[in-house]
Design a protein around this motif. Structure first.
Motif, PDB file in Angstrom:
ATOM      1  N   GLU A 131       0.738  -1.096  -0.169  1.00  0.00           N
ATOM      2  CA  GLU A 131       0.072   0.065  -0.218  1.00  0.00           C
ATOM      3  C   GLU A 131       0.757   1.302  -0.017  1.00  0.00           C
ATOM      4  O   GLU A 131       0.476   2.195  -0.548  1.00  0.00           O
ATOM      5  CB  GLU A 131      -0.990  -0.017   1.216  1.00  0.00           C
ATOM      6  N   GLN A 132       2.065   1.182   0.622  1.00  0.00           N
ATOM      7  CA  GLN A 132       3.010   2.487   0.689  1.00  0.00           C
ATOM      8  C   GLN A 132       4.404   1.766   0.772  1.00  0.00           C
ATOM      9  O   GLN A 132       4.805   0.809   1.506  1.00  0.00           O
ATOM     10  CB  GLN A 132       2.846   3.092   2.070  1.00  0.00           C
ATOM     11  N   GLY A 133       5.356   2.533   0.152  1.00  0.00           N
ATOM     12  CA  GLY A 133       6.651   2.128   0.506  1.00  0.00           C
ATOM     13  C   GLY A 133       7.504   1.156  -0.619  1.00  0.00           C
ATOM     14  O   GLY A 133       6.560   0.977  -1.505  1.00  0.00           O
ATOM     15  N   VAL A 134       8.445   0.710  -0.381  1.00  0.00           N
ATOM     16  CA  VAL A 134       9.269  -0.086  -1.504  1.00  0.00           C
ATOM     17  C   VAL A 134       9.854  -1.239  -0.547  1.00  0.00           C
ATOM     18  O   VAL A 134      10.340  -1.404   0.500  1.00  0.00           O
ATOM     19  CB  VAL A 134      10.419   0.572  -1.944  1.00  0.00           C
ATOM     20  N   VAL A 135       9.652  -2.596  -0.958  1.00  0.00           N
ATOM     21  CA  VAL A 135      10.222  -3.851  -0.792  1.00  0.00           C
ATOM     22  C   VAL A 135      10.949  -4.384  -1.442  1.00  0.00           C
ATOM     23  O   VAL A 135      10.972  -4.321  -2.634  1.00  0.00           O
ATOM     24  CB  VAL A 135       8.734  -4.784  -0.276  1.00  0.00           C
ATOM     25  N   ARG A 136      12.012  -5.238  -1.131  1.00  0.00           N
ATOM     26  CA  ARG A 136      12.972  -5.946  -1.822  1.00  0.00           C
ATOM     27  C   ARG A 136      12.700  -7.434  -1.457  1.00  0.00           C
ATOM     28  O   ARG A 136      12.501  -7.791  -0.102  1.00  0.00           O
ATOM     29  CB  ARG A 136      14.374  -5.461  -1.780  1.00  0.00           C
ATOM     30  N   THR A 137      12.662  -8.410  -2.458  1.00  0.00           N
ATOM     31  CA  THR A 137      13.026  -9.834  -1.912  1.00  0.00           C
ATOM     32  C   THR A 137      14.280 -10.326  -1.991  1.00  0.00           C
ATOM     33  O   THR A 137      15.020  -9.654  -3.161  1.00  0.00           O
ATOM     34  CB  THR A 137      11.884 -10.618  -2.857  1.00  0.00           C
ATOM     35  N   VAL A 138      14.747 -11.059  -1.409  1.00  0.00           N
ATOM     36  CA  VAL A 138      16.201 -11.462  -1.124  1.00  0.00           C
ATOM     37  C   VAL A 138      16.146 -13.036  -1.010  1.00  0.00           C
ATOM     38  O   VAL A 138      15.408 -13.660  -0.536  1.00  0.00           O
ATOM     39  CB  VAL A 138      17.142 -10.936  -0.254  1.00  0.00           C
ATOM     40  N   THR A 139      17.444 -13.533  -1.492  1.00  0.00           N
ATOM     41  CA  THR A 139      18.004 -14.780  -0.949  1.00  0.00           C
ATOM     42  C   THR A 139      19.356 -14.705  -0.700  1.00  0.00           C
ATOM     43  O   THR A 139      19.919 -13.513  -0.719  1.00  0.00           O
ATOM     44  CB  THR A 139      17.577 -15.807  -2.205  1.00  0.00           C
ATOM     45  N   TRP A 140      20.011 -15.788  -0.417  1.00  0.00           N
ATOM     46  CA  TRP A 140      21.672 -15.867  -0.232  1.00  0.00           C
ATOM     47  C   TRP A 140      22.357 -16.815  -1.311  1.00  0.00           C
ATOM     48  O   TRP A 140      21.529 -18.021  -1.203  1.00  0.00           O
ATOM     49  CB  TRP A 140      21.575 -16.106   1.219  1.00  0.00           C
ATOM     50  N   ASP A 141      23.443 -16.695  -1.685  1.00  0.00           N
ATOM     51  CA  ASP A 141      24.087 -17.550  -2.396  1.00  0.00           C
ATOM     52  C   ASP A 141      24.691 -18.722  -1.517  1.00  0.00           C
ATOM     53  O   ASP A 141      24.784 -18.583  -0.216  1.00  0.00           O
ATOM     54  CB  ASP A 141      25.176 -16.665  -3.345  1.00  0.00           C
ATOM     55  N   ASP A 142      25.677 -19.515  -2.060  1.00  0.00           N
ATOM     56  CA  ASP A 142      26.134 -20.436  -1.281  1.00  0.00           C
ATOM     57  C   ASP A 142      27.572 -19.995  -0.272  1.00  0.00           C
ATOM     58  O   ASP A 142      27.739 -20.483   0.771  1.00  0.00           O
ATOM     59  CB  ASP A 142      26.928 -21.613  -2.250  1.00  0.00           C
TER      60      ASP A 142
END
Length: 197
Positions: free
Chosen positions: A36-47
């Motif tokens: 509804e408001q703002g910015v979100v990031r989706t993440v993972t991690w490498d090996d």
């Protein structure tokens, strides 16, 4: 690998608020989080345990674990964020998936630029088109972009990100403002577009 810590949600189970760098919990069964408001990031991690950004999402985008096969997977607020729980059944999942694919392809293309200055300029231009607000000098980005966050999002180190941002500022292509806001000039955005052609 170091995951961020989730915070206690607000009293309403279907509408939550988060401060920058807080983890948004996995959606409930049958629901997605719609921004509804703002910015979100989706993440993972490498090996090696290094953070990898999968996408950046803004107002109107819907997110959830069901859209990825990545493990681990985490949703993190970039700015102050409000999300609302929306039943999956109420969403056109094909439309949501096409939106996810398009934005992830944009980031993949940007990160394919080998020279760091070119990659940073394209990234800032993309951010300006996606999240910017027009002002007299160009596009205002008011989402709390630290040098570290810019480095993580572009795959360059923080020292290089700082040096390149300083160069863009000296060249008049970037104006830095208090509270981690910046303005990308129309000239810089045109330059990024010209490099794509």
């Amino acid at each position: 690998m170091t995951a961020l810590h989730a915070t206690s949600p607000s009293p309403s189970p279907d509408f939550l608020q988060f401060k920058p760098r807080q983890v948004i919990p996995d959606e409930s069964a049958g629901y997605l989080w719609c921004i509804e408001q703002g910015v979100v990031r989706t993440v993972t991690w490498d090996d090696e345990g290094d953070l990898v950004t999968l996408g950046l999402w803004g107002v109107g985008d819907c997110l959830g674990q069901r859209f990825t096969s990545m493990a681990p997977f985490q949703m993190e607020s970039v700015s102050d964020v409000q999300v609302r729980a929306v039943p999956v059944a109420s969403q056109d999942l094909g439309l949501v998936l096409r939106s996810h694919i398009r934005f992830m392809e944009d980031l993949f293309r940007i990160n394919s630029y080998k020279p760091a200055p070119q990659r940073l300029l394209h990234f800032l231009s993309w951010l300006s088109h996606r999240f910017g607000q027009p002002v007299e000098q160009g596009q205002l980005l008011d989402i709390g972009l630290t040098h570290q966050l810019i480095a993580e999002l572009t795959g360059i180190n923080r020292i290089t990100a700082t040096r390149l941002l300083n160069e863009l500022e000296r060249e008049g292509q970037l104006i830095r403002l208090p509270k981690q806001r910046l303005i990308l000039s129309s000239t810089a955005m045109g330059k990024a577009l010209g490099q794509q052609l």
